[in-house]
Design a protein around this motif. Structure first.
Motif, PDB file in Angstrom:
ATOM      1  N   ASP A  47     -12.361  12.251 -12.882  1.00  0.00           N
ATOM      2  CA  ASP A  47     -12.800  10.965 -12.348  1.00  0.00           C
ATOM      3  C   ASP A  47     -11.635  10.103 -11.870  1.00  0.00           C
ATOM      4  OD1 ASP A  47     -15.389  11.548 -12.659  1.00  0.00           O
ATOM      5  OD2 ASP A  47     -15.869   9.895 -14.045  1.00  0.00           O
ATOM      6  N   ARG A  48     -10.530  10.216 -12.613  1.00  0.00           N
ATOM      7  CA  ARG A  48      -9.361   9.415 -12.212  1.00  0.00           C
ATOM      8  C   ARG A  48      -8.973   9.775 -10.779  1.00  0.00           C
ATOM      9  NH1 ARG A  48      -8.785   5.535 -13.896  1.00  0.00           N
ATOM     10  NH2 ARG A  48      -7.991   5.783 -16.014  1.00  0.00           N
ATOM     11  N   ALA A  49      -8.921  11.042 -10.469  1.00  0.00           N
ATOM     12  CA  ALA A  49      -8.567  11.481  -9.119  1.00  0.00           C
ATOM     13  C   ALA A  49      -9.640  11.051  -8.120  1.00  0.00           C
ATOM     14  CB  ALA A  49      -8.392  12.990  -9.077  1.00  0.00           C
ATOM     15  N   PHE A  50     -10.910  11.171  -8.528  1.00  0.00           N
ATOM     16  CA  PHE A  50     -11.976  10.786  -7.611  1.00  0.00           C
ATOM     17  C   PHE A  50     -11.873   9.303  -7.238  1.00  0.00           C
ATOM     18  CE2 PHE A  50     -15.862   8.643  -6.655  1.00  0.00           C
ATOM     19  CZ  PHE A  50     -16.280   9.368  -5.540  1.00  0.00           C
ATOM     20  N   TYR A  51     -11.768   8.457  -8.270  1.00  0.00           N
ATOM     21  CA  TYR A  51     -11.745   7.019  -7.976  1.00  0.00           C
ATOM     22  C   TYR A  51     -10.461   6.610  -7.242  1.00  0.00           C
ATOM     23  CZ  TYR A  51     -16.101   6.333 -10.426  1.00  0.00           C
ATOM     24  OH  TYR A  51     -17.411   6.365 -10.779  1.00  0.00           O
ATOM     25  N   THR A  52      -9.413   7.368  -7.483  1.00  0.00           N
ATOM     26  CA  THR A  52      -8.176   7.077  -6.754  1.00  0.00           C
ATOM     27  C   THR A  52      -8.343   7.403  -5.273  1.00  0.00           C
ATOM     28  OG1 THR A  52      -6.870   7.560  -8.715  1.00  0.00           O
ATOM     29  CG2 THR A  52      -5.710   7.578  -6.616  1.00  0.00           C
ATOM     30  N   ILE A  53      -8.927   8.546  -4.988  1.00  0.00           N
ATOM     31  CA  ILE A  53      -9.087   8.908  -3.576  1.00  0.00           C
ATOM     32  C   ILE A  53     -10.088   7.955  -2.922  1.00  0.00           C
ATOM     33  CG2 ILE A  53     -10.968  10.645  -3.546  1.00  0.00           C
ATOM     34  CD1 ILE A  53      -7.576  11.053  -1.848  1.00  0.00           C
ATOM     35  N   GLN A  54     -11.077   7.522  -3.694  1.00  0.00           N
ATOM     36  CA  GLN A  54     -12.034   6.557  -3.133  1.00  0.00           C
ATOM     37  C   GLN A  54     -11.309   5.250  -2.771  1.00  0.00           C
ATOM     38  OE1 GLN A  54     -15.151   4.730  -5.567  1.00  0.00           O
ATOM     39  NE2 GLN A  54     -16.643   5.643  -4.183  1.00  0.00           N
ATOM     40  N   THR A  55     -10.448   4.809  -3.675  1.00  0.00           N
ATOM     41  CA  THR A  55      -9.688   3.588  -3.395  1.00  0.00           C
ATOM     42  C   THR A  55      -8.760   3.792  -2.201  1.00  0.00           C
ATOM     43  OG1 THR A  55      -9.751   3.078  -5.747  1.00  0.00           O
ATOM     44  CG2 THR A  55      -8.170   1.846  -4.411  1.00  0.00           C
ATOM     45  N   LEU A  56      -8.050   4.902  -2.212  1.00  0.00           N
ATOM     46  CA  LEU A  56      -7.142   5.183  -1.098  1.00  0.00           C
ATOM     47  C   LEU A  56      -7.887   5.173   0.229  1.00  0.00           C
ATOM     48  CD1 LEU A  56      -5.022   8.117  -2.588  1.00  0.00           C
ATOM     49  CD2 LEU A  56      -4.096   5.939  -1.786  1.00  0.00           C
ATOM     50  N   SER A  57      -9.016   5.827   0.262  1.00  0.00           N
ATOM     51  CA  SER A  57      -9.695   5.954   1.547  1.00  0.00           C
ATOM     52  C   SER A  57     -10.333   4.629   1.965  1.00  0.00           C
ATOM     53  CB  SER A  57     -10.682   7.119   1.536  1.00  0.00           C
ATOM     54  OG  SER A  57     -11.969   6.686   1.212  1.00  0.00           O
ATOM     55  N   ARG A  58     -10.809   3.844   0.972  1.00  0.00           N
ATOM     56  CA  ARG A  58     -11.366   2.526   1.325  1.00  0.00           C
ATOM     57  C   ARG A  58     -10.285   1.588   1.845  1.00  0.00           C
ATOM     58  NH1 ARG A  58     -14.809   0.849   3.366  1.00  0.00           N
ATOM     59  NH2 ARG A  58     -15.504  -1.042   2.329  1.00  0.00           N
ATOM     60  N   PHE A  76       0.823  -1.210   0.000  1.00  0.00           N
ATOM     61  CA  PHE A  76       0.000   0.000   0.000  1.00  0.00           C
ATOM     62  C   PHE A  76       0.866   1.272   0.000  1.00  0.00           C
ATOM     63  CE2 PHE A  76      -2.696   3.109   2.473  1.00  0.00           C
ATOM     64  CZ  PHE A  76      -3.566   3.387   1.422  1.00  0.00           C
ATOM     65  N   ALA A  77       1.728   1.388   1.005  1.00  0.00           N
ATOM     66  CA  ALA A  77       2.487   2.640   1.140  1.00  0.00           C
ATOM     67  C   ALA A  77       3.573   2.769   0.062  1.00  0.00           C
ATOM     68  CB  ALA A  77       3.090   2.730   2.538  1.00  0.00           C
ATOM     69  N   ASP A  78       4.329   1.689  -0.153  1.00  0.00           N
ATOM     70  CA  ASP A  78       5.455   1.794  -1.084  1.00  0.00           C
ATOM     71  C   ASP A  78       5.043   1.820  -2.553  1.00  0.00           C
ATOM     72  OD1 ASP A  78       7.168   1.895   0.978  1.00  0.00           O
ATOM     73  OD2 ASP A  78       8.092  -0.067   0.666  1.00  0.00           O
ATOM     74  N   TRP A  79       3.962   1.168  -2.902  1.00  0.00           N
ATOM     75  CA  TRP A  79       3.603   1.081  -4.326  1.00  0.00           C
ATOM     76  C   TRP A  79       2.333   1.816  -4.687  1.00  0.00           C
ATOM     77  CZ3 TRP A  79       6.808  -0.423  -8.089  1.00  0.00           C
ATOM     78  CH2 TRP A  79       7.969  -1.093  -7.694  1.00  0.00           C
ATOM     79  N   TYR A  80       1.252   1.435  -4.003  1.00  0.00           N
ATOM     80  CA  TYR A  80      -0.006   2.048  -4.457  1.00  0.00           C
ATOM     81  C   TYR A  80       0.027   3.564  -4.272  1.00  0.00           C
ATOM     82  CZ  TYR A  80      -4.749   3.138  -5.535  1.00  0.00           C
ATOM     83  OH  TYR A  80      -5.844   3.691  -6.138  1.00  0.00           O
ATOM     84  N   LEU A  81       0.546   3.997  -3.133  1.00  0.00           N
ATOM     85  CA  LEU A  81       0.595   5.441  -2.884  1.00  0.00           C
ATOM     86  C   LEU A  81       1.392   6.173  -3.970  1.00  0.00           C
ATOM     87  CD1 LEU A  81      -0.988   5.489  -0.326  1.00  0.00           C
ATOM     88  CD2 LEU A  81       0.977   6.377   0.895  1.00  0.00           C
ATOM     89  N   GLU A  82       2.468   5.546  -4.442  1.00  0.00           N
ATOM     90  CA  GLU A  82       3.291   6.171  -5.482  1.00  0.00           C
ATOM     91  C   GLU A  82       2.514   6.315  -6.790  1.00  0.00           C
ATOM     92  OE1 GLU A  82       6.270   7.607  -4.997  1.00  0.00           O
ATOM     93  OE2 GLU A  82       5.757   7.126  -2.911  1.00  0.00           O
ATOM     94  N   VAL A  83       1.819   5.239  -7.158  1.00  0.00           N
ATOM     95  CA  VAL A  83       1.024   5.294  -8.389  1.00  0.00           C
ATOM     96  C   VAL A  83      -0.144   6.275  -8.204  1.00  0.00           C
ATOM     97  CG1 VAL A  83      -0.378   3.963 -10.017  1.00  0.00           C
ATOM     98  CG2 VAL A  83       1.651   2.926  -8.980  1.00  0.00           C
ATOM     99  N   ALA A  84      -0.704   6.262  -6.995  1.00  0.00           N
ATOM    100  CA  ALA A  84      -1.861   7.118  -6.728  1.00  0.00           C
ATOM    101  C   ALA A  84      -1.514   8.594  -6.912  1.00  0.00           C
ATOM    102  CB  ALA A  84      -2.382   6.865  -5.308  1.00  0.00           C
ATOM    103  N   LYS A  85      -0.289   8.958  -6.568  1.00  0.00           N
ATOM    104  CA  LYS A  85       0.121  10.356  -6.758  1.00  0.00           C
ATOM    105  C   LYS A  85      -0.040  10.764  -8.225  1.00  0.00           C
ATOM    106  CE  LYS A  85       3.371  10.440  -2.918  1.00  0.00           C
ATOM    107  NZ  LYS A  85       4.755  10.200  -2.505  1.00  0.00           N
ATOM    108  N   LEU A  86       0.371   9.854  -9.136  1.00  0.00           N
ATOM    109  CA  LEU A  86       0.244  10.142 -10.575  1.00  0.00           C
ATOM    110  C   LEU A  86      -1.225  10.221 -10.971  1.00  0.00           C
ATOM    111  CD1 LEU A  86       2.849   7.498 -11.801  1.00  0.00           C
ATOM    112  CD2 LEU A  86       3.242   9.953 -11.485  1.00  0.00           C
ATOM    113  N   GLN A  87      -1.996   9.287 -10.418  1.00  0.00           N
ATOM    114  CA  GLN A  87      -3.414   9.244 -10.781  1.00  0.00           C
ATOM    115  C   GLN A  87      -4.170  10.475 -10.274  1.00  0.00           C
ATOM    116  OE1 GLN A  87      -3.732   4.362 -10.920  1.00  0.00           O
ATOM    117  NE2 GLN A  87      -5.082   5.459  -9.561  1.00  0.00           N
ATOM    118  N   LEU A  88      -3.802  10.913  -9.043  1.00  0.00           N
ATOM    119  CA  LEU A  88      -4.453  12.105  -8.491  1.00  0.00           C
ATOM    120  C   LEU A  88      -4.139  13.325  -9.349  1.00  0.00           C
ATOM    121  CD1 LEU A  88      -3.793  11.565  -4.669  1.00  0.00           C
ATOM    122  CD2 LEU A  88      -6.041  11.582  -5.780  1.00  0.00           C
TER     123      LEU A  88
END
Ligand SMILES: [Zn+2]
Length: 901
Positions: A671-682, A654-666
């Motif tokens: 919608d990309r940012a919305f669904y990313t934050i939804q995934t992050l928060s879930r 989560f922290a090392d990989w998804y968060l890194e990709v999520a930064k790009l997606q945000l």
């Protein structure tokens, strides 16, 4: 309430106490289904633990920290699953331990308990309890224990005292309690009987003394005998030999003379005698040795006690009367030497019985005490486990339990102390009979005389703690709590008190309630230092849990204890490990802070249906599989392994990989940012739920912020079922079955991770500047499409120049001047040749190949072993897939080496 602002770093000092009070004041520790409330539903099965009551005047040590952390984990997990949970707290009056404390403080005033008398002494002890009893309770609270403190009990409180009376009277009426002389462990310093279990055997250097037992009818003949305690010769009542020992069997029936005293005693034959030990002949002292006592009982031998209460020789010791036992040992031996009775002495390692309290040498002595006839109770307790009514975890302790109960001796329950439950027996001065009563009598039940006096002794502390699971719920009254919460569910404790306590609760539970006191016994191991040594004051390696909590926080201590433990095994604890787990708490905080601080900069709602990225799908699938694994591990009591897996997921995925990709997606917005934050928060929400039983404080605090930020921002971030009041009450993540897409997405994202990792490694190895973007060529027959799709992430994560990234299905000749890497099905070419040495590059490829071949060999061996039949199909398949990937890699590496020529 969580803090309103979200601090940059996690401050456990400002958090723990506030959060604990908030939980407590909101009644979150109380059972949701309470039999004392109107809406009570008797059909819902509760999860109940009675806390192992710490000594009321004790101070928190790591043993306490361990059981509190473990039980709190179990309670929080069940509470989050929606099961009504009750954790009953309390403390034990701890007879000897507490009395000694008070006597010590009296000694400072120059007083003894005898001088101030029983009544005044008890008054002072209660005052002591009031003053210091709260300390341990506060310390247990500090660990985060979510006990129902309104139900707190103390073994000497009124209700529990009624229970003790009831138990004594019932056992007495059934003929299961008797008074009589028996061999017990005597503490000469404390002048009281002590439990077998409070005696520790220390290996110490000593001597084996060889001497002659001369025959009555022949001065010349003798039997050689050896002893480690010559002073006990004074109490010998026989010499035993093995009936089949050719050296001595002819002597059976003849008489020998006790040295110096010249008392005549018989030579007897008994199978117990070990032909190989010492001289093969055994002196028998039934008054001062448990094995001799048994032999004495078998042969009807006289029992002579030669020691008084202070372990000085008494009148039976003739000329040695009045001497201390160790003094008498020397003098008697000298006298025997003069009399020509000594053969030799040799050095010998003794097992010396020492008191757990104070460490003085315990003397086995015959004394008139109260006993519980244990056989019938033990049989029922054996059957309960044999018939699977009670499960012991880990299972190997079942054998230990059987073995102990099968060899159990009658239990000496009287103690010559003042602090405790006084024995409810009154002796009549007129008719000499005993009155045993639930209420204090005013007259003898037999002759009506008022001239009665109560037995001065108190009961063994373990007598009252044996009643703990049901006395704390109101027994002998049939209270609503007792009716609903009994039998309890889980007895969690250290394996070192399986006998002390657990076996006794089972015996008493079955006897008094007709039911098992709990379904499951979970035994944790002992805590050793970082090098596996026992913690002891002598080694100076004792770790104080309070200091650790002050330095690193409660969560770090709890997580270290919980993750380091496996059922029944000892664990090593080092400060470094606690420190590493403090870093984990900070990692949770930082990752959570990233998520929370990005919530209000993402869109409030989406415009279209979700279009999940590979990373979104991957993290979600991995989380679901984690939830499933954690559930399975919890069901099997593998709490430590569950904690390790959650840790690995949170940190490395989560922290090392998804968060890194999520930064790009945000950064893409919309919608990309919305669904990313939804995934992050879930994902964050569910991780905090999984971590909550392990690290309750940081998770509650952070989750509070997540909830607030999400609620403020968008309804679309609300988890299914809504936001609960608090994390402690939030629903435990439920594992769901796979939808079919997961395996492929996980495999694809893993390829991306492997490619990025390989490029990062080679960059580091070749000292390529971290910020420098480099060109790359990726070749893969099967995965070029995935690589293409992920090219933005790949470029960002591996620092590639996106405009010079080439992705191909195949390649004829490797690009000149490139370093080649092989990651499973993907070949990577990086134009770093100018930076490297060709020979070095060849040897790197050779090393990669040999590492890969080693993995292939390991997996082939594993798959040829019984593992393939025993492990779950999915696990075996995973190993097979790994093998295939390695074989693939090996093929490519070989080809690249060929290219080098
Ligand atoms: Zn009487």
């Amino acid at each position: 309430m969580p803090d309103q602002t979200l601090p940059k770093t996690y401050n456990f000092k400002a958090t723990e106490e506030r959060i604990y009070k908030w939980w407590l004041n909101n009644g979150y520790f109380k059972p949701v289904n309470d039999p004392n409330n109107a809406d009570f539903d008797p059909e819902v099965k509760p999860f109940v633990i009675s806390i192992p009551p710490p000594n009321v005047t004790g101070e928190l040590h790591l043993g306490h920290a361990m059981f509190v952390a473990m039980e709190d984990l179990m309670i929080r997990y069940h509470r989050m699953k929606g099961v009504p949970t009750l954790w009953v707290p309390g403390s034990d009056h701890a007879g000897i331990a507490t009395q000694l404390q008070v006597e010590k403080s009296l000694a400072k005033e120059g007083l003894t308990r005898e001088e101030i008398g029983r009544e005044e002494f008890l008054k002072r002890t209660w005052a002591w309890k009031e003053k210091y009893g709260g300390i341990i309770t506060d310390q247990v609270k500090r660990l985060g224990a979510s006990c129902d403190w309104d139900r707190e009990r103390f073994t000497l409180d009124e209700g529990l005292s009624i229970a003790v009376r009831e138990a004594f009277v019932r056992l007495y009426q059934k003929g299961l309690i008797y008074r009589g002389p028996r061999l017990i462990n005597w503490s000469p310093g404390l002048k009281t009987a002590v439990s077998d279990l409070e005696v520790e055997y220390a290996e110490e250097p000593g001597k084996l003394y060889y001497f002659k037992y001369r025959f009555v009818d022949s001065e010349e003949e003798f039997i050689p005998v050896a002893t480690t305690r010559p002073e006990t010769i004074l109490g010998d009542t026989a010499v035993a030999v093995h009936p089949e020992d050719d050296r001595y069997k002819g002597y059976i029936g003849r008489k020998v003379l006790v040295p110096v005293l010249d008392r005549q005693i018989p030579v007897i034959g008994d199978d117990y005698v070990d032909l190989e030990f010492g001289t093969g002949a055994l002196k028998i002292t039934p008054g001062h040795d448990p094995n001799d006592y048994d032999i004495g009982q078998r042969h009807g031998l006289q029992v002579i006690s030669v020691l008084d209460e202070s372990a000085r020789i008494n009148a039976y010791g003739g000329p040695y009367a009045g001497q201390d036992r160790f003094e008498a040992r020397e003098i008697l031996w000298q006298d025997m030497q003069k009399a020509g009775l000594v053969i030799k002495e040799e050095p010998y390692t003794l097992k010396v019985p020492r008191s757990q309290r104070g460490g003085e040498i315990i003397e086995p002595m015959v004394s008139t005490q109260w006993f519980v006839k244990i056989q019938p109770l033990a049989e029922a307790a054996l059957a309960a486990v044999k018939d699977d009514k009670i499960q012991i975890v880990p299972e190997r302790f079942t054998k230990v339990y059987y073995n102990w109960l099968e060899n159990i001796q009658d239990w000496c329950i009287s103690r010559q102390l003042w602090w405790g439950h006084r024995i409810p027996v009154w002796y009549c001065a007129e008719c000499d009979q005993m009155t045993i009563s639930r209420q204090d009598p005013t007259a003898c039940a037999h002759c009506g005389s008022k001239n009665i006096h109560q037995d001065p002794d108190v009961l063994d502390t373990w007598f009252s703690s044996g009643l703990w699971p049901f006395s704390t719920l109101g027994w002998p009254e049939s209270t609503p709590d007792y009716e609903y919460f009994y039998p309890t569910t889980m007895m969690e404790t250290g394996y070192d008190i399986l006998f002390f306590w657990v076996a006794r609760m089972i015996m008493f539970g079955l006897e008094f309630t007709g039911d098992i006191p709990f379904d499951t016994v979970y035994l944790h191991g002992l805590i050793r230092d970082g090098n596996g040594r026992k913690m002891s004051k002598t080694y100076g390696n004792v770790i104080d849990p309070l200091e650790v909590m002050n330095d690193f926080g409660t969560d770090a201590l709890r997580f270290t204890l919980l993750v380091g433990s496996t059922p029944g095994n000892d664990m090593n604890l080092s400060i470094e490990r606690v420190e590493a787990n403090r870093n984990f708490a900070n990692k949770i905080w930082n990752a959570g802070r990233f998520v929370i601080s990005n919530i209000n900069i993402s869109p409030v709602k989406p415009l279209a249906e979700p279009d999940w990225t590979l990373a979104d799908s991957w993290i979600w699938a991995r989380l679901q599989s984690l939830i499933k694994d954690v559930e399975r591990l919890f069901q099997n009591y593998q709490y430590g392994e569950a904690g390790r897996q959650i840790y690995d997921f949170f940190w490395s995925e989560f922290a090392d990989w998804y968060l890194e990709v999520a930064k790009l997606q945000l950064a893409e917005g919309g919608d990309r940012a919305f669904y990313t934050i939804q995934t992050l928060s879930r994902v964050l929400d569910l991780c905090l739920r999984l971590l909550h039983p392990f690290t309750p404080f940081v998770t509650e605090e952070l989750w509070g912020h997540l909830k607030l930020a999400s609620q403020d921002h968008s309804d679309h971030l609300t988890p299914p079922g809504g936001w609960p009041e608090a994390l402690i009450l939030a629903q435990w993540p439920e594992s769901r079955s796979e939808e079919g897409w997961e395996t492929e997405k996980v495999a694809h994202f893993n390829i991306i991770r492997e490619v990025v990792r390989a490029i990062r490694n080679i960059r580091a190895e070749k000292n390529v500047q971290p910020g420098r973007r480099i060109p790359a060529t990726l070749v893969s027959a099967d995965y070029s499409e995935i690589l293409m799709e992920q090219s933005t992430s790949l470029s960002a994560l591996a620092h590639l120049d996106h405009n010079q990234l080439t992705i191909l299905d195949s390649i004829q000749k490797k690009p000149a001047g490139n370093i080649a890497l092989v990651v499973g099905p993907v070949e990577i070419y990086l134009p770093l040749m100018g930076l490297i040495d060709v020979d070095e590059e060849r040897s790197r490829l050779e090393k990669d190949l040999s590492d890969t071949n080693a993995q292939i060999e390991r997996l082939e061996q594993l798959l040829a072993s019984p593992f393939t039949d025993k492990a779950p199909q999915a696990v075996v398949q995973k190993e097979r897939d790994k093998l295939r990937d390695y074989e693939d890699t090996a093929k490519r590496l070989k080809k690249q080496l060929e290219d080098f020529g």
